[in-house]
Design an enzyme around this catalytic site. Structure first.
Site, mmCIF file in Angstrom:
data_model
loop_
_atom_site.group_PDB
_atom_site.id
_atom_site.type_symbol
_atom_site.label_atom_id
_atom_site.label_comp_id
_atom_site.label_asym_id
_atom_site.label_seq_id
_atom_site.Cartn_x
_atom_site.Cartn_y
_atom_site.Cartn_z
ATOM 1 N N VAL A 117 26.217 -24.022 -37.762
ATOM 2 C CA VAL A 117 25.164 -24.374 -38.725
ATOM 3 C C VAL A 117 25.142 -25.869 -38.999
ATOM 4 O O VAL A 117 24.116 -26.529 -38.873
ATOM 5 C CB VAL A 117 25.362 -23.598 -40.041
ATOM 6 C CG1 VAL A 117 24.387 -24.096 -41.110
ATOM 7 C CG2 VAL A 117 25.162 -22.108 -39.814
ATOM 8 N N ASP A 152 34.302 -32.915 -40.330
ATOM 9 C CA ASP A 152 34.925 -31.609 -40.152
ATOM 10 C C ASP A 152 36.436 -31.803 -40.110
ATOM 11 O O ASP A 152 36.922 -32.817 -39.595
ATOM 12 C CB ASP A 152 34.448 -30.947 -38.856
ATOM 13 C CG ASP A 152 34.691 -29.442 -38.847
ATOM 14 O OD1 ASP A 152 33.709 -28.678 -38.951
ATOM 15 O OD2 ASP A 152 35.859 -29.021 -38.735
ATOM 16 N N ARG A 210 37.331 -30.483 -32.583
ATOM 17 C CA ARG A 210 35.876 -30.326 -32.560
ATOM 18 C C ARG A 210 35.181 -31.670 -32.722
ATOM 19 O O ARG A 210 34.224 -31.976 -32.017
ATOM 20 C CB ARG A 210 35.452 -29.372 -33.683
ATOM 21 C CG ARG A 210 33.951 -29.194 -33.835
ATOM 22 C CD ARG A 210 33.620 -28.296 -35.003
ATOM 23 N NE ARG A 210 34.023 -26.925 -34.743
ATOM 24 C CZ ARG A 210 34.078 -25.976 -35.682
ATOM 25 N NH1 ARG A 210 33.810 -26.279 -36.934
ATOM 26 N NH2 ARG A 210 34.420 -24.746 -35.358
ATOM 27 N N THR A 240 31.750 -18.610 -44.673
ATOM 28 C CA THR A 240 32.162 -17.766 -45.799
ATOM 29 C C THR A 240 32.395 -16.352 -45.286
ATOM 30 O O THR A 240 31.503 -15.503 -45.345
ATOM 31 C CB THR A 240 31.093 -17.767 -46.913
ATOM 32 O OG1 THR A 240 29.792 -17.643 -46.320
ATOM 33 C CG2 THR A 240 31.138 -19.031 -47.735
ATOM 34 N N THR A 284 26.709 -19.283 -47.164
ATOM 35 C CA THR A 284 26.247 -18.028 -47.750
ATOM 36 C C THR A 284 27.243 -17.534 -48.787
ATOM 37 O O THR A 284 28.411 -17.312 -48.487
ATOM 38 C CB THR A 284 26.068 -16.949 -46.659
ATOM 39 O OG1 THR A 284 25.145 -17.432 -45.691
ATOM 40 C CG2 THR A 284 25.552 -15.654 -47.263
ATOM 41 N N CYS A 294 26.671 -13.425 -40.170
ATOM 42 C CA CYS A 294 25.712 -13.230 -41.254
ATOM 43 C C CYS A 294 25.454 -11.762 -41.570
ATOM 44 O O CYS A 294 25.852 -11.263 -42.612
ATOM 45 C CB CYS A 294 24.393 -13.932 -40.919
ATOM 46 S SG CYS A 294 24.504 -15.727 -40.909
ATOM 47 N N ARG A 302 32.414 -14.774 -33.451
ATOM 48 C CA ARG A 302 32.789 -14.410 -34.823
ATOM 49 C C ARG A 302 32.333 -12.990 -35.163
ATOM 50 O O ARG A 302 31.182 -12.640 -34.990
ATOM 51 C CB ARG A 302 32.185 -15.403 -35.819
ATOM 52 C CG ARG A 302 32.795 -16.793 -35.778
ATOM 53 C CD ARG A 302 32.087 -17.747 -36.707
ATOM 54 N NE ARG A 302 30.689 -17.917 -36.339
ATOM 55 C CZ ARG A 302 29.805 -18.617 -37.070
ATOM 56 N NH1 ARG A 302 30.183 -19.183 -38.191
ATOM 57 N NH2 ARG A 302 28.557 -18.738 -36.663
#
Length: 442
Positions: free
Chosen positions: A25, A43, A48, A92, A127, A267, A338
């Site tokens: 995201v 980050d 990464r 989250t 979220t 999600c 994920r």
């Protein structure tokens, strides 16, 4: 303190925007904003950050654009002090008992608080259930910074809607819901997002409402897919093809077009728990949402059981059979593993002492091993199989002919003993029947 000149400062180049969290995201957001304004991408994952700075996009979300971006990638939190507009986009997840795991967002709040300059607007995109931003994040930032929210800095919330692996619905052409703690912050947040959101922004009256928008929209999708999965299980017992039933249903003008499948990812498989957990704290126990989750969480085992049944009917001994699973990511044409529900298929097979061979060229072998204990096998090294489970609709799997699929099986097997499990209904029914293979699809 003035907060209504941040947008102008960003546009003029006098101020900077910072992204906290550069995953599926945050990184695309940073890259998109960097086309117009100065951006710091932060980050805590140094590996990464170095990859991005070297022009490598392991998420595959922006591709070659990562090489040309002007985002200033860093793992030094002190750099956040340079920004007057900070966007937090950290994951989250949920705990093993499905309660919200707020550790990432709490950690990000501490980092922001320790490096917050007066006069900054902070916007969370992670979220969360309604109330988290104001009741959990704000106190942490205030404690760490010593600055008062509403006086020295302001807060807002704008739920992320990026769909990993979707190259049609991209950040600029998805309507963005925005909110702020007051009229001034909401107006400034809207103007900043309008820099990159060509589809327009939709302002809601308060932060809690914006938080609710995200968990409700994903819960709605989860419930609709759960209904399709239940229909698939019913059709399986009736020995009729679910895909044909749905094709007929979808000829009606008000059909919704949902299909059955494995519901994973960061999600849809998680957000409903954030909503139901918040509801339970207020004394309401979900009647529909949790039952939808229960159905969707059972599909991996349902697929594995179907594979075992088909193998037995083909005269195979499942424990001695070589089972190949094609695909581990939670969705097609995307490296994101994920909350992959393919793992549920694997675990169910292991209950029967079957250790399947798993291949997926999109997934990161290191992540697969670390997160799930799955050793991915390269395509050129996969053994000939007795049963093939096509679990993810990657383009290279979807484009395979029946002849190519047959080549995955042991040569000594008769066609009717080759067991093909088509989880995503990738292959045409007439071709499956003509192949002579024993097949099953969800």
């Amino acid at each position: 303190m003035e907060f209504n000149n941040i947008y102008q400062g960003l546009i003029s180049g006098k101020e900077k925007l910072a992204l906290v969290g550069l995953g599926y995201v945050g990184m695309p957001i940073a890259v998109e904003f960097a086309k117009h304004i100065k951006v710091i991408g932060f980050d805590i994952n140094e590996k990464r950050v170095k990859e991005y700075a070297s022009g490598i996009d392991a998420t595959n979300e922006v591709g070659k654009a990562i090489k040309d971006t002007t985002v200033d990638f860093t793992s030094d939190p002190d750099r956040l002090k340079e920004a007057k507009f900070i966007i937090v986009a950290v994951p989250t997840p949920v705990n093993d008992d499905t309660t919200p795991d707020l550790k990432p967002v709490e950690g990000a709040s501490r980092t922001v608080g320790q490096n917050l300059a007066p006069g900054t607007i902070v916007v969370f995109e992670s979220t969360v259930y309604p109330g988290v931003t104001e009741n959990i994040c704000v106190p942490i930032i205030e404690k760490e910074s010593g600055l008062k929210c509403g006086v020295d800095w302001k807060i807002g919330y704008s739920p992320e809607r990026i769909n990993p692996g979707d190259y049609i619905h991209r950040l600029p052409n998805i309507v963005k819901v925005v909110s702020g703690m007051d009229e001034e912050s909401a107006g400034e947040i809207k103007k900043v997002y309008d820099i990159v959101i060509k589809a327009g922004t939709f302002m809601v009256s308060n932060i809690k409402t914006a938080e609710a928008v995200k968990v409700v929209e994903n819960s709605q999708r989860d419930i609709n897919i759960a209904f399709m999965n239940e229909i698939a299980m019913i059709c399986d017992r009736m020995r009729i093809d679910t895909d044909e039933v749905l094709a007929g249903m979808n000829t009606k003008w008000n059909a919704l077009g949902f299909k059955p499948g494995l519901v994973g990812g960061h999600c849809i498989g998680i957000d409903p728990y954030y909503l139901t957990n918040a509801a339970e704290k207020l004394g309401y126990h979900s009647q529909i949402i949790l039952n939808g989750r229960k159905v969707n969480d059972s599909i991996g085992a349902f697929v594995a059981d179907a594979a075992i049944k088909e193998m037995i009917e083909a005269g195979l001994a499942p424990k001695k059979a070589t089972v190949l699973i094609m695909g581990l990511t939670f969705k097609e044409n995307c490296p994101d593993t994920r909350n992959s529900k393919v793992v549920d298929i694997i675990n169910r097979l292991k209950e029967y002492e079957i250790n399947p061979v798993v291949t997926d060229s999109w997934a990161d072998p290191e992540v697969a091993k670390q997160e799930y204990g799955v050793n991915l096998v390269a395509w050129e090294d996969i053994p000939k199989a007795d049963c093939v489970i096509v679990a993810v609709g990657h383009s290279e799997y979807r484009s395979m002919s029946m002849m190519q699929l047959k080549e995955l099986f042991k040569s000594e097997q008769a066609d009717e003993d080759k067991v093909l499990i088509d989880v995503k209904s990738l292959y045409r029914m007439d071709e499956l029947k003509a192949s002579g293979m024993r097949f099953w699809r969800l």
